[in-house]
Scaffold this motif. Structure first.
Motif, PDB file in Angstrom:
ATOM      1  N   VAL A   1       0.842  -1.206   0.000  1.00 30.05           N
ATOM      2  CA  VAL A   1       0.000   0.000   0.000  1.00 30.05           C
ATOM      3  C   VAL A   1       0.876   1.254   0.000  1.00 30.05           C
ATOM      4  O   VAL A   1       0.611   2.213  -0.720  1.00 30.05           O
ATOM      5  N   PHE A   2       1.944   1.256   0.777  1.00 32.00           N
ATOM      6  CA  PHE A   2       2.869   2.390   0.827  1.00 32.00           C
ATOM      7  C   PHE A   2       3.478   2.647  -0.548  1.00 32.00           C
ATOM      8  O   PHE A   2       3.492   3.774  -1.030  1.00 32.00           O
ATOM      9  N   PHE A   3       3.968   1.581  -1.191  1.00 31.47           N
ATOM     10  CA  PHE A   3       4.570   1.739  -2.516  1.00 31.47           C
ATOM     11  C   PHE A   3       3.556   2.272  -3.528  1.00 31.47           C
ATOM     12  O   PHE A   3       3.889   3.107  -4.359  1.00 31.47           O
ATOM     13  N   TYR A   4       2.329   1.800  -3.443  1.00 29.89           N
ATOM     14  CA  TYR A   4       1.331   2.257  -4.406  1.00 29.89           C
ATOM     15  C   TYR A   4       1.040   3.744  -4.217  1.00 29.89           C
ATOM     16  O   TYR A   4       1.050   4.510  -5.168  1.00 29.89           O
ATOM     17  N   PHE A   5       0.751   4.172  -3.003  1.00 28.81           N
ATOM     18  CA  PHE A   5       0.331   5.562  -2.772  1.00 28.81           C
ATOM     19  C   PHE A   5       1.476   6.566  -2.797  1.00 28.81           C
ATOM     20  O   PHE A   5       1.276   7.729  -3.132  1.00 28.81           O
ATOM     21  N   PHE A   6       2.685   6.163  -2.447  1.00 30.62           N
ATOM     22  CA  PHE A   6       3.778   7.124  -2.369  1.00 30.62           C
ATOM     23  C   PHE A   6       4.793   7.023  -3.500  1.00 30.62           C
ATOM     24  O   PHE A   6       5.625   7.907  -3.658  1.00 30.62           O
ATOM     25  N   ILE A   7       4.717   5.965  -4.302  1.00 26.86           N
ATOM     26  CA  ILE A   7       5.677   5.831  -5.400  1.00 26.86           C
ATOM     27  C   ILE A   7       4.963   5.652  -6.740  1.00 26.86           C
ATOM     28  O   ILE A   7       5.167   6.447  -7.660  1.00 26.86           O
ATOM     29  N   LEU A   8       4.150   4.644  -6.893  1.00 29.76           N
ATOM     30  CA  LEU A   8       3.534   4.350  -8.185  1.00 29.76           C
ATOM     31  C   LEU A   8       2.488   5.384  -8.598  1.00 29.76           C
ATOM     32  O   LEU A   8       2.497   5.852  -9.734  1.00 29.76           O
ATOM     33  N   ARG A   9       1.606   5.731  -7.707  1.00 30.61           N
ATOM     34  CA  ARG A   9       0.525   6.657  -8.048  1.00 30.61           C
ATOM     35  C   ARG A   9       1.049   8.043  -8.439  1.00 30.61           C
ATOM     36  O   ARG A   9       0.632   8.576  -9.474  1.00 30.61           O
ATOM     37  N   PRO A  10       1.953   8.664  -7.663  1.00 31.56           N
ATOM     38  CA  PRO A  10       2.481   9.967  -8.101  1.00 31.56           C
ATOM     39  C   PRO A  10       3.243   9.895  -9.427  1.00 31.56           C
ATOM     40  O   PRO A  10       3.178  10.821 -10.237  1.00 31.56           O
ATOM     41  N   GLN A  11       3.961   8.793  -9.649  1.00 30.25           N
ATOM     42  CA  GLN A  11       4.700   8.638 -10.895  1.00 30.25           C
ATOM     43  C   GLN A  11       3.736   8.534 -12.081  1.00 30.25           C
ATOM     44  O   GLN A  11       3.967   9.145 -13.124  1.00 30.25           O
ATOM     45  N   GLN A  12       2.667   7.779 -11.929  1.00 31.57           N
ATOM     46  CA  GLN A  12       1.675   7.666 -12.994  1.00 31.57           C
ATOM     47  C   GLN A  12       0.998   9.004 -13.260  1.00 31.57           C
ATOM     48  O   GLN A  12       0.745   9.368 -14.410  1.00 31.57           O
ATOM     49  N   LYS A  13       0.729   9.751 -12.208  1.00 31.48           N
ATOM     50  CA  LYS A  13       0.105  11.063 -12.345  1.00 31.48           C
ATOM     51  C   LYS A  13       1.029  12.020 -13.097  1.00 31.48           C
ATOM     52  O   LYS A  13       0.595  12.758 -13.983  1.00 31.48           O
ATOM     53  N   GLN A  14       2.317  11.992 -12.774  1.00 31.16           N
ATOM     54  CA  GLN A  14       3.296  12.851 -13.443  1.00 31.16           C
ATOM     55  C   GLN A  14       3.413  12.462 -14.923  1.00 31.16           C
ATOM     56  O   GLN A  14       3.482  13.332 -15.791  1.00 31.16           O
ATOM     57  N   GLN A  15       3.462  11.173 -15.232  1.00 34.64           N
ATOM     58  CA  GLN A  15       3.545  10.719 -16.617  1.00 34.64           C
ATOM     59  C   GLN A  15       2.323  11.159 -17.407  1.00 34.64           C
ATOM     60  O   GLN A  15       2.427  11.546 -18.576  1.00 34.64           O
ATOM     61  N   LYS A  16       1.153  11.128 -16.779  1.00 34.59           N
ATOM     62  CA  LYS A  16      -0.071  11.552 -17.448  1.00 34.59           C
ATOM     63  C   LYS A  16      -0.023  13.050 -17.750  1.00 34.59           C
ATOM     64  O   LYS A  16      -0.385  13.477 -18.848  1.00 34.59           O
ATOM     65  N   GLU A  17       0.464  13.859 -16.812  1.00 32.76           N
ATOM     66  CA  GLU A  17       0.572  15.306 -17.019  1.00 32.76           C
ATOM     67  C   GLU A  17       1.553  15.631 -18.146  1.00 32.76           C
ATOM     68  O   GLU A  17       1.289  16.500 -18.980  1.00 32.76           O
ATOM     69  N   VAL A  18       2.680  14.926 -18.194  1.00 33.43           N
ATOM     70  CA  VAL A  18       3.678  15.161 -19.246  1.00 33.43           C
ATOM     71  C   VAL A  18       3.108  14.771 -20.602  1.00 33.43           C
ATOM     72  O   VAL A  18       3.287  15.486 -21.591  1.00 33.43           O
TER      73      VAL A  18
END
Length: 133
Positions: A17-34
């Motif tokens: 859960v920690f990896f998903y919310f603090f690593i994977l989710r923000p990275q996916q959000k940043q990739q979507k914005e780019v």
């Protein structure tokens, strides 16, 4: 019969859960914005490339973008993935103008500038050029 010990599984679940919310989710959000930024570009937008070059979008293709590099306005074809962000170049130019740079003095006609790669200078050619002046 066989009971599952939740105290052993709970730390593993918490780590996932920690990896998903603090690593994977923000990275996916940043990739979507780019990705959105790159698809919403239009000619005239001022950009900076991943290599640090400032430019203006000249033309846009499916995978490539033609940009005019600043300050000389030379055109270059780059991939969309090489664009880091859209910027306001005026702010960057103003920031560099505020820096104090030592002014270069103009060279007199008598001084000769020699390229470091060449050791020999054609003295006859130099004399002929000086005589023409």
């Amino acid at each position: 019969m066989f009971g599952i010990d939740f105290t052993l599984i709970l730390p593993l679940v918490l780590v996932l859960v920690f990896f998903y919310f603090f690593i994977l989710r923000p990275q996916q959000k940043q990739q979507k914005e780019v990705k959105e930024m790159r698809t919403n570009m239009k000619p005239g937008d001022e950009i900076i490339t991943i290599g640090g070059f400032y430019g203006i979008v000249y033309a846009i293709g499916e995978e490539n973008v033609t940009i005019e590099l600043l300050p000389d306005f030379n055109k270059a074809l780059i991939t969309k993935s090489a664009i880091a962000r859209i910027v306001n170049v005026g702010d960057a130019v103003a920031a560099t103008e505020e820096d104090d740079f030592e002014e270069l003095e103009d060279l007199d006609n008598e001084e000769t500038v020699v390229d470091a790669e060449f050791e020999e200078i054609d003295e006859e050619k130099e004399k002929a050029e000086k005589d023409k002046k």
